[in-house]
Design a protein around this motif. Structure first.
Motif, short mmCIF file in Angstrom:
data_model
loop_
_atom_site.label_atom_id
_atom_site.label_comp_id
_atom_site.label_asym_id
_atom_site.label_seq_id
_atom_site.Cartn_x
_atom_site.Cartn_y
_atom_site.Cartn_z
N LEU A 8 9.72 6.68 15.86
CA LEU A 8 10.53 7.70 16.52
C LEU A 8 11.00 8.74 15.51
N LYS A 9 11.10 10.00 15.96
CA LYS A 9 11.65 11.08 15.15
C LYS A 9 12.32 12.09 16.07
N HIS A 46 19.49 8.56 18.94
CA HIS A 46 18.71 8.82 17.74
C HIS A 46 17.54 9.76 18.03
N ALA A 47 16.94 9.59 19.20
CA ALA A 47 15.82 10.45 19.57
C ALA A 47 16.26 11.91 19.69
N GLU A 48 17.50 12.10 20.10
CA GLU A 48 17.97 13.46 20.33
C GLU A 48 18.24 14.22 19.03
N ASP A 49 18.97 13.58 18.11
CA ASP A 49 19.37 14.41 16.95
C ASP A 49 19.71 13.64 15.68
N GLN A 55 10.78 6.74 12.01
CA GLN A 55 11.31 5.40 11.78
C GLN A 55 10.89 4.48 12.92
N PRO A 56 10.67 3.18 12.63
CA PRO A 56 10.46 2.22 13.71
C PRO A 56 11.77 2.04 14.47
N PHE A 57 11.71 1.55 15.70
CA PHE A 57 12.94 1.38 16.47
C PHE A 57 12.77 0.28 17.51
#
Length: 344
Positions: A8-9, A46-49, A55-57
Motif C-alpha cells: 500500500l502507498k 494510511h491509504a489516504e495520507d 508498505q505491506p499491510f
C-alpha cells in the motif's frame, strides 16, 4: 518458492507483489499461511495520507501454521491461529505490577518479514500466536477488532442497569453492543448517520435501539443527560457534543483517531460540576483474544452480521475502493486467500 503479498502507498495505491518464501525461520518464529484478514479503519487512514512509500499491510489475521522455527513450544504445524498485533513482555515493572496493559515490549509481527496480513504467507513471532477452533477463518479474523471493542467496554466499566449510548456503528462499535448488554447494560442506544443504513440495521440486530439522524448531537436535546455510559467509536471531534449525553457521574469511553491535530475543546466547568469522566481506550498490547474468540464461537458476537463482504486477495485494490466509497453499505470487508500452493 513464491507467494503474493499486497503493498500500500498513499494516496490509495495498492499492488500485489511476488515475494519469495524464506528457507529458514528465525528462532521463536512461525510461518503462517494466511486464510483471512479484515480491512481496518487504520488501513483506510494510511491509504489516504500516511504512507509516503510502499508498505505491506493488514493486521486482522487468521491462518494456519505452515512451518515452525525453533523454540516454538506448544505450537504445531496445522494449528489454526489468529495473531495478536502486539504483546507484553511479562518481565518489566508494569507487567510484574499486574498492568500488562501498559507494556508493549514483546516482539510483534510488524517488522518480522516482508509481508503482513494481506498476503498468502507471513512470518510472525510465536508469542503473537493464539490458537482457535470451531470458527471459519473469516469469523476468527474478527478477534483483533473484537479485542479493541472489549478494551473499550472494560475502560467504560459498564455496571448492571446502566443506560448506554454508542456513537459510531462501525465494526468495533457494533461488536461493542452485545458486549455492553452482556456486561449488564439495561439498554444500548446507537446513534448513526442515515446514509449508514446497513450498519444501523446491524446495530438493531445486535440488540441496540437505533437513532438514525444527520443532526448534530447538540440538537438531540431529548438525549441530553440520559446515559450512564457513552461509547464513541467515531472521530474524536465528536467528543465535546457526546459529553452532553452523559447523566450526572457518567463516563465516556472512546477509541478513535482525529483528523488534523485531533484537538478538542469542551466546557470544563460543566465537566467538573457534573462529575463526568473521559477515558481513552487503546488496545495495545492486543489483549482479550481468548475471551472474544469465545464470544464469536458462542454467538454473542454474530460474525455473519458484522462481515458484509468477503473478497479474494487478488481484488484487494477493489476492496479498498469499496471501503472508501460505499461506507453506508459496507460493515467489515474480509480479504480471503485462495490457499493455493506456493509458485515454484
Amino acid at each position: 518458492m513464491h507467494y503474493q503479498s499486497a503493498y500500500l502507498k498513499s494516496p490509495w495505491k495498492c499492488e500485489l507483489r511476488t515475494l519469495e518464501l524464506p528457507d529458514f525461520l528465525p528462532d521463536a518464529h512461525v510461518l503462517i499461511r494466511v486464510e483471512a484478514c479484515g480491512i481496518c479503519g487504520t488501513d483506510l487512514s494510511h491509504a489516504e495520507d500516511k504512507l509516503d512509500d510502499w508498505q505491506p499491510f493488514g493486521h486482522e489475521i487468521a491462518g494456519v501454521i505452515e512451518r515452525l522455527g525453533s523454540q516454538c513450544d506448544g505450537l504445531h504445524v496445522g494449528d489454526t491461529v489468529v495473531l495478536e498485533s502486539s504483546g507484553f513482555c511479562g518481565r518489566c515493572d508494569s507487567c510484574r505490577d499486574g498492568r500488562v496493559d501498559l507494556c508493549n515490549k514483546a516482539p510483534n509481527f510488524w517488522k518480522a518479514g516482508p509481508s503482513l496480513g494481506f498476503s498468502e504467507y507471513m512470518i510472525a513471532p510465536a508469542c503473537c500466536v493464539v490458537r482457535y477452533d470451531g470458527l471459519t477463518p473469516e469469523a476468527a479474523s474478527l478477534a483483533e477488532p473484537a479485542g479493541v471493542a472489549y478494551d473499550m467496554i472494560k475502560t467504560a466499566d459498564i455496571r448492571h442497569g446502566d443506560k448506554v449510548c454508542l456513537i459510531g456503528p462501525g465494526p468495533i462499535g457494533l461488536m461493542a453492543i452485545p458486549m455492553a448488554l452482556k456486561s449488564g447494560a439495561d439498554e444500548v442506544v446507537c446513534i448513526g448517520r442515515t446514509r449508514n443504513s446497513k450498519r444501523l440495521e446491524a446495530a438493531e440486530k445486535l440488540g441496540a435501539k437505533v437513532v438514525a439522524s444527520d443532526l448534530a448531537l447538540s440538537a438531540h436535546t431529548e438525549l441530553h443527560h440520559q446515559f450512564d455510559r457513552v461509547l464513541v467509536t467515531a472521530p474524536v471531534q465528536i467528543i465535546p457534543q457526546a459529553l452532553s449525553l452523559l447523566a450526572y457521574g457518567g463516563v465516556l469511553s472512546y477509541i478513535g483517531i482525529g483528523t488534523g491535530d485531533g484537538t478538542i475543546q469542551f466546557d470544563a466547568n460543566d465537566f467538573h460540576y457534573r462529575k463526568l469522566q473521559l477515558r481513552g481506550s487503546f488496545a495495545s498490547p492486543a489483549l482479550y483474544y481468548p475471551i472474544v474468540l469465545k464470544m464469536l464461537k458462542n454467538g454473542t458476537i454474530s460474525a455473519d452480521t458484522i462481515i458484509s463482504h468477503r473478497i479474494p486477495l487478488r481484488d484487494i485494490g477493489q476492496a479498498m475502493t469499496l471501503c472508501k466509497e460505499d461506507k453506508g453499505q459496507t460493515i467489515k470487508v474480509v480479504i480471503t486467500t485462495e490457499n493455493i500452493a506456493p509458485q515454484v
